[in-house]
Design a protein around this motif. Structure first.
Motif, PDB file in Angstrom:
ATOM      1  N   ARG A 161     -10.446   6.555   3.040  1.00 35.45           N
ATOM      2  CA  ARG A 161     -10.638   6.767   1.808  1.00 35.45           C
ATOM      3  C   ARG A 161      -8.729   6.353   0.929  1.00 35.45           C
ATOM      4  O   ARG A 161      -9.316   5.082   0.153  1.00 35.45           O
ATOM      5  CB  ARG A 161     -10.187   8.311   1.589  1.00 35.45           C
ATOM      6  N   ALA A 162      -7.853   6.155   1.573  1.00 33.95           N
ATOM      7  CA  ALA A 162      -6.549   5.645   0.714  1.00 33.95           C
ATOM      8  C   ALA A 162      -6.622   3.995   1.013  1.00 33.95           C
ATOM      9  O   ALA A 162      -6.088   3.025  -0.126  1.00 33.95           O
ATOM     10  CB  ALA A 162      -5.533   5.864   1.342  1.00 33.95           C
ATOM     11  N   LEU A 163      -7.294   3.474   2.378  1.00 33.60           N
ATOM     12  CA  LEU A 163      -6.902   2.344   2.192  1.00 33.60           C
ATOM     13  C   LEU A 163      -8.401   1.517   1.225  1.00 33.60           C
ATOM     14  O   LEU A 163      -7.552   0.192   0.506  1.00 33.60           O
ATOM     15  CB  LEU A 163      -7.648   1.806   4.066  1.00 33.60           C
ATOM     16  N   HIS A 164      -9.151   2.154   1.078  1.00 31.51           N
ATOM     17  CA  HIS A 164     -10.157   2.116   0.489  1.00 31.51           C
ATOM     18  C   HIS A 164     -10.008   1.770  -0.552  1.00 31.51           C
ATOM     19  O   HIS A 164      -9.830   0.484  -1.621  1.00 31.51           O
ATOM     20  CB  HIS A 164     -11.375   2.400   0.952  1.00 31.51           C
ATOM     21  N   ALA A 165      -9.422   3.014  -1.520  1.00 32.58           N
ATOM     22  CA  ALA A 165      -8.488   2.824  -2.907  1.00 32.58           C
ATOM     23  C   ALA A 165      -7.687   1.703  -3.252  1.00 32.58           C
ATOM     24  O   ALA A 165      -7.794   1.243  -4.735  1.00 32.58           O
ATOM     25  CB  ALA A 165      -8.532   4.458  -2.986  1.00 32.58           C
ATOM     26  N   TRP A 166      -6.513   1.860  -2.015  1.00 29.48           N
ATOM     27  CA  TRP A 166      -5.354   0.762  -3.002  1.00 29.48           C
ATOM     28  C   TRP A 166      -6.050  -0.553  -2.846  1.00 29.48           C
ATOM     29  O   TRP A 166      -7.128  -1.718  -3.799  1.00 29.48           O
ATOM     30  CB  TRP A 166      -4.921   0.455  -1.108  1.00 29.48           C
ATOM     31  N   TRP A 207      -3.652  -1.143  10.876  1.00 28.33           N
ATOM     32  CA  TRP A 207      -4.637   0.126  10.232  1.00 28.33           C
ATOM     33  C   TRP A 207      -4.879   0.911  11.539  1.00 28.33           C
ATOM     34  O   TRP A 207      -5.687   0.581  12.219  1.00 28.33           O
ATOM     35  CB  TRP A 207      -5.783  -0.082   9.605  1.00 28.33           C
ATOM     36  N   ASP A 256       2.294   4.767   0.967  1.00 26.30           N
ATOM     37  CA  ASP A 256       2.915   5.846   2.303  1.00 26.30           C
ATOM     38  C   ASP A 256       1.970   4.630   3.383  1.00 26.30           C
ATOM     39  O   ASP A 256       2.549   5.362   4.551  1.00 26.30           O
ATOM     40  CB  ASP A 256       1.937   6.759   2.507  1.00 26.30           C
ATOM     41  N   GLY A 259      -7.426   7.724   7.228  1.00 24.99           N
ATOM     42  CA  GLY A 259      -6.464   7.095   5.874  1.00 24.99           C
ATOM     43  C   GLY A 259      -7.422   6.140   5.597  1.00 24.99           C
ATOM     44  O   GLY A 259      -7.298   5.193   4.726  1.00 24.99           O
ATOM     45  N   MET A 285       1.111  -0.988   0.016  1.00 24.53           N
ATOM     46  CA  MET A 285       0.187   0.399   0.019  1.00 24.53           C
ATOM     47  C   MET A 285       1.198   1.280  -0.205  1.00 24.53           C
ATOM     48  O   MET A 285       1.526   1.411   0.850  1.00 24.53           O
ATOM     49  CB  MET A 285      -1.093  -0.044   1.700  1.00 24.53           C
ATOM     50  N   GLY A 290      -4.047   7.701  10.987  1.00 23.01           N
ATOM     51  CA  GLY A 290      -3.906   7.415   9.494  1.00 23.01           C
ATOM     52  C   GLY A 290      -3.060   6.984   9.372  1.00 23.01           C
ATOM     53  O   GLY A 290      -2.205   6.623   8.690  1.00 23.01           O
TER      54      GLY A 290
END
Length: 197
Positions: free
Chosen positions: A134-139, A68, A8, A132, A6, A73
């Motif tokens: 949104r970034a986790l979901h997108a990945w 997480w 970052d 965090g 992931m 985040g």
């Protein structure tokens, strides 16, 4: 192909990789549930650093893909997305769990009910800042995991397990919904982010 790690997230590779079986892509939602707090007796959240050290040390045998911290985040990843992790019970000769998909990305959210962070008490994960997410979901979505809960969105610490759905349906699963497991977490999980526009 999406990034195996992931973006970052801190990478702390525990070097225990093994392939998955293929099939419907899945994500599994867990909470660390480190303490048994209550509404009458809330307890301080266990420090993120403690769990990071645990999953990269003595807890390697139960390490998820990602730890997480929904309050800051912060993320730490222990195995790449295309490897199985070991956060689920997986009995010999039984229903495959940790390997049962093209990916089976497992996330341990640092949380337990009635935890205290900076003087505030949190009853459920969805009440946290979910920093965090949104970034986790997108990945995870980039790995082909659809925005669906085949056995229903987590709504309390209850179990519902169906081996056929688990074997056949891509999507998100609560730990409480995975065959061969007896945990009832995560209780709740944040809503999927809405597409921009």
């Amino acid at each position: 192909m999406p990034d195996l790690w992931m973006p970052d997230a801190e990478r702390l590779d525990i070097r225990d990789h093994a392939p998955t079986d293929g099939g419907p892509a899945k994500a599994v939602a867990h909470i660390t549930w480190d303490r048994d707090a209550t509404e009458a007796e809330p307890q301080d959240l266990v420090p993120y650093a403690n769990l990071r050290t645990y999953f990269s040390g003595d807890g390697k045998g139960v390490a998820p893909h990602l730890l997480w911290d929904p309050f800051t985040g912060g993320f730490c990843q222990f195995v790449p997305a295309d490897s199985r992790s070991k956060s689920l019970a997986d009995l010999p000769g039984g229903t495959r769990t940790n390997r049962a998909g093209a990916v089976v990305i497992q996330i341990e959210a640092l949380f337990f009910p009635w935890c205290v962070v900076k003087g505030k008490v949190y009853e459920s994960l969805k009440d946290t800042p979910c920093a965090g997410w949104r970034a986790l979901h997108a990945w995870i979505k980039g790995w082909g995991v659809p925005d669906s809960w085949p056995m229903g969105r987590p709504a309390g610490f209850v179990s519902r397990r169906d081996e056929n759905i688990w074997a056949e349906k891509a999507g998100w699963y609560a730990h409480a919904q995975v065959p061969e497991n007896d945990h009832t977490d995560p209780g709740t999980w944040p809503a999927f982010p809405k597409a921009a526009g």
